[in-house]
Design a protein around this motif. Structure first.
Motif, mmCIF file in Angstrom:
data_model
loop_
_atom_site.group_PDB
_atom_site.id
_atom_site.type_symbol
_atom_site.label_atom_id
_atom_site.label_comp_id
_atom_site.label_asym_id
_atom_site.label_seq_id
_atom_site.Cartn_x
_atom_site.Cartn_y
_atom_site.Cartn_z
ATOM 1 N N GLY A 84 0.775 -1.226 0.000
ATOM 2 C CA GLY A 84 0.000 0.000 0.000
ATOM 3 C C GLY A 84 0.807 1.277 0.000
ATOM 4 O O GLY A 84 0.228 2.369 -0.082
ATOM 5 N N TYR A 85 2.148 1.171 0.060
ATOM 6 C CA TYR A 85 2.960 2.383 0.181
ATOM 7 C C TYR A 85 4.106 2.462 -0.817
ATOM 8 O O TYR A 85 4.451 3.552 -1.270
ATOM 9 C CB TYR A 85 3.490 2.519 1.611
ATOM 10 N N GLU A 141 -4.618 7.095 8.068
ATOM 11 C CA GLU A 141 -5.363 7.220 6.823
ATOM 12 C C GLU A 141 -4.428 7.445 5.635
ATOM 13 O O GLU A 141 -4.685 6.969 4.536
ATOM 14 C CB GLU A 141 -6.360 8.377 6.921
ATOM 15 N N ARG A 142 -3.337 8.181 5.880
ATOM 16 C CA ARG A 142 -2.395 8.504 4.808
ATOM 17 C C ARG A 142 -0.954 8.148 5.200
ATOM 18 O O ARG A 142 -0.015 8.595 4.554
ATOM 19 C CB ARG A 142 -2.467 9.997 4.478
ATOM 20 N N SER A 143 -0.803 7.394 6.261
ATOM 21 C CA SER A 143 0.538 7.121 6.767
ATOM 22 C C SER A 143 0.650 5.693 7.279
ATOM 23 O O SER A 143 -0.349 5.070 7.672
ATOM 24 C CB SER A 143 0.896 8.095 7.894
ATOM 25 N N ASP A 162 -0.853 12.139 9.132
ATOM 26 C CA ASP A 162 -2.080 12.219 8.344
ATOM 27 C C ASP A 162 -2.488 13.664 8.065
ATOM 28 O O ASP A 162 -3.068 13.972 7.025
ATOM 29 C CB ASP A 162 -3.216 11.509 9.078
ATOM 30 N N LYS A 163 -2.201 14.558 9.004
ATOM 31 C CA LYS A 163 -2.492 15.977 8.794
ATOM 32 C C LYS A 163 -1.454 16.638 7.895
ATOM 33 O O LYS A 163 -1.763 17.580 7.165
ATOM 34 C CB LYS A 163 -2.552 16.697 10.146
ATOM 35 N N ALA A 164 -0.226 16.151 7.968
ATOM 36 C CA ALA A 164 0.837 16.742 7.157
ATOM 37 C C ALA A 164 0.622 16.499 5.668
ATOM 38 O O ALA A 164 0.933 17.362 4.839
ATOM 39 C CB ALA A 164 2.195 16.186 7.590
ATOM 40 N N GLY A 180 0.466 10.774 -2.191
ATOM 41 C CA GLY A 180 -0.124 11.366 -0.995
ATOM 42 C C GLY A 180 -0.163 10.440 0.198
ATOM 43 O O GLY A 180 -1.195 10.332 0.885
ATOM 44 N N ARG A 181 0.946 9.781 0.481
ATOM 45 C CA ARG A 181 1.065 8.942 1.669
ATOM 46 C C ARG A 181 2.533 8.858 2.056
ATOM 47 O O ARG A 181 3.414 9.041 1.225
ATOM 48 C CB ARG A 181 0.489 7.544 1.428
#
Length: 436
Positions: free
Chosen positions: A139-140, A186-188, A208-210, A227-228
Motif C-alpha cells: 500500500g505504500y 489514513e495517509r501514513s 495524516d495531517k501533514a 499522498g502517503r
C-alpha cells in the motif's frame, strides 16, 4: 525549544542532504544475510559455475518465499544448521518482521566468488556472494526498495545453506533492531521499535495531517506523489544513527530526516522513509512536531522534482515554507536565530550554500541556513505567487545540472536576475525581521 536546534533535516538525498544519494531503505537489508569472511575475487556470474549459481539462487528463492508466506520453518530450513548463533539471530529477525506489511520480498544473486578456505566444515564448499534484496511495503511502495548485501553460502550433504552475512555499509533495517510495531493512519504507515503504540498513533495522526497540508502547497498529481508517507521511529538516537550509518553526533538535536533518492519519477521512484529521532522529537511541543512532520512530508512530495540541480536553500526552504504555510507565524517567531543575528548587525549577504546545511556543523549556523532558505521561498510566494514558487522549484530541478539552474529559473519563471533576487531577498529579510 527555540531556534532550529530541533530542526528536521533532509538527511541523505543528493539534492537535499549532506552527501551522495542514500537509497530509500536507509542502507542494506542485512535482516537475513551475514558474512564473516571478506569477499574477495568476486566476479560476475559465470557460465562455468552456472549449475552452482542456479542452486544458490534456488536457496534465496526459497528463503524469500518463506518470508512472504510467513513460514518460519521454511525460513530456517535455508539457514546453515551448523551455525547455531546465526540461526538464533535469524529466528529473532523473522519474528521482528511479523507485523511488517510486505507486498513483495525477493532476492537476486548478483555475483559469486571464492575465498580461502574453499572447503567448509563437514567437507562442503563455501562461496562468497553478493545478493540484491527487493521488497515493497503493501500500500505504500510503488516499486521495490532495492538493497545489496554480501553473504556466505555453505554446501552440506549436497545442499546449499546461507551461513553468514557481512555487517553492511549503509545502515540497516528497522526490523534488525527489535520487534516492529505497526500503526496505520489514513495517509501514513508508522513503524516503530521500542515505542508504545500510543506514541506511534500520535505520530500517525500528525503525519495524516501533514499529507494534505503539503498537497495544498505542492499541487502534485497522484502519479507524481500518491499522498502517503512511511514513518519510522527507532528506540533511540543511537539506533537512528545506526539506521542511517552515520555518527550519533550528526543527528543529536535533529528531530527527523527523510531518506530517499532524488530525481525519481512518480510511482517508478524509490520509496522515501521519514526517520524520527525519538529523543529530539520527544522534547517538542505539538506545534513543533507538526512542523517537523510537515517539513519532512514536503521532501517526500517534492522528491521526484528534486535533482542535483536543486540547491539546499531551495529544497529546505520550500519544505519549511510548506510547513509554516497557514500557521500565522511571523518571521521573527519562525526565524529566531536569524532575527538575533540581524539585530546584531549580521544580515546575510548571500543565500546559504549547501555546506551551511551540514548536520555536523554549529547549530546556530545550521538554523540560520534553514531560516534564510525559508524566507527566500516565502518572498517568492508573497511577491510573485505560490504558483510561481512551485513553478520555480520545478524549473530548477528540471535543469538537470547545478550550473545555470537557479539563474535560468529566475529569469524564465520570475523574470529577474540572480543579483536582483539576492538584493530583494536581503531587503525582505531586513523588513521582516524589523531591521530595515
Amino acid at each position: 525549544m527555540t531556534g532550529r536546534w530541533w530542526r528536521s533535516g533532509r538527511g541523505g538525498t543528493r539534492a537535499g542532504g549532506r552527501g551522495p544519494a542514500r537509497r530509500a531503505a536507509c542502507g542494506l537489508a542485512a535482516a537475513l544475510l551475514s558474512l564473516q569472511a571478506a569477499l574477495t575475487g568476486c566476479s560476475a556470474l559465470s557460465s562455468d559455475d552456472g549449475a552452482r549459481d542456479r542452486a544458490l539462487q534456488g536457496v534465496l528463492d526459497r528463503w524469500a518465499a518463506a518470508v512472504r508466506d510467513r513460514d518460519e520453518n521454511a525460513f530456517l530450513a535455508a539457514v546453515d544448521p551448523a551455525a547455531d548463533a546465526y540461526r538464533a539471530e535469524q529466528r529473532r529477525v523473522f519474528a521482528n518482521l511479523a507485523a511488517v506489511p510486505l507486498a513483495s520480498w525477493d532476492y537476486r544473486l548478483v555475483r559469486t566468488g571464492g575465498f580461502a578456505p574453499e572447503r567448509g566444515d563437514g567437507g562442503g564448499r563455501r562461496v562468497a556472494a553478493e545478493a540484491e534484496l527487493r521488497y515493497r511495503l503493501a500500500g505504500y511502495d510503488g516499486v521495490p526498495v532495492t538493497t545489496r548485501t554480501r553473504l556466505t553460502l555453505v554446501e552440506r550433504g549436497g545442499r546449499w545453506y546461507v551461513a553468514a552475512e557481512t555487517a553492511p555499509r549503509g545502515g540497516g533495517q528497522l526490523w534488525q533492531q527489535g520487534p516492529v510495531t505497526v500503526v496505520r493512519g489514513e495517509r501514513s504507515l508508522v513503524l516503530g521499535v521500542g515505542q508504545d503504540r500510543e506514541r506511534l498513533r500520535a505520530l500517525a495522526d500528525l503525519a495524516d495531517k501533514a499529507v494534505p497540508a503539503v498537497g495544498a502547497a505542492w499541487h502534485a498529481g497522484p502519479r507524481e506523489w500518491p499522498g502517503r508517507v512511511v514513518v519510522e521511529m527507532p528506540a533511540s538516537l543511537e539506533r537512528m544513527a545506526a539506521l542511517l550509518d552515520s555518527p550519533v553526533s550528526n543527528y543529536r538535536g535533529i528531530a527527523a530526516v527523510t531518506t530517499g533518492e532524488a530525481g525519481g519519477t512518480g510511482a517508478a521512484a524509490p520509496a522515501d522513509r521519514i526517520i524520527v529521532n525519538p529523543e529530539a522529537y520527544g522534547v517538542l511541543g505539538e506545534f513543533g512536531r507538526r512542523i517537523v512532520l510537515t517539513h519532512e512530508t514536503a521532501h517526500v512530495a517534492t522528491r521526484a522534482r528534486t535533482t542535483k540541480a536543486t540547491p539546499l536553500w531551495l529544497s529546505e526552504g520550500f519544505a519549511d515554507w510548506a510547513a509554516y504555510r497557514g500557521t500565522g507565524r511571523t518571521a521573527r517567531q519562525a526565524a529566531p536565530e536569524l532575527a538575533r543575528a540581524a539585530a546584531a548587525g549580521g544580515l546575510p549577504r548571500e543565500l546559504p550554500g549547501d555546506p551551511d546545511f551540514g548536520f555536523a556543523g554549529e547549530a546556530g549556523k545550521l538554523a540560520r541556513a534553514y531560516e534564510e532558505g525559508w524566507l527566500a521561498c516565502r518572498l517568492i510566494a508573497e511577491r510573485w505567487s505560490e504558483e510561481k514558487l512551485v513553478a520555480f522549484y520545478r524549473a530548477v530541478g528540471a535543469h538537470g545540472r547545478r550550473d545555470g539552474a537557479v539563474e535560468g529559473a529566475l529569469r524564465d519563471v520570475l523574470g529577474i536576475s540572480p543579483a536582483e533576487f539576492t538584493a530583494r531577498w536581503r531587503a525582505y529579510v531586513a523588513e521582516q525581521l524589523g531591521t530595515g
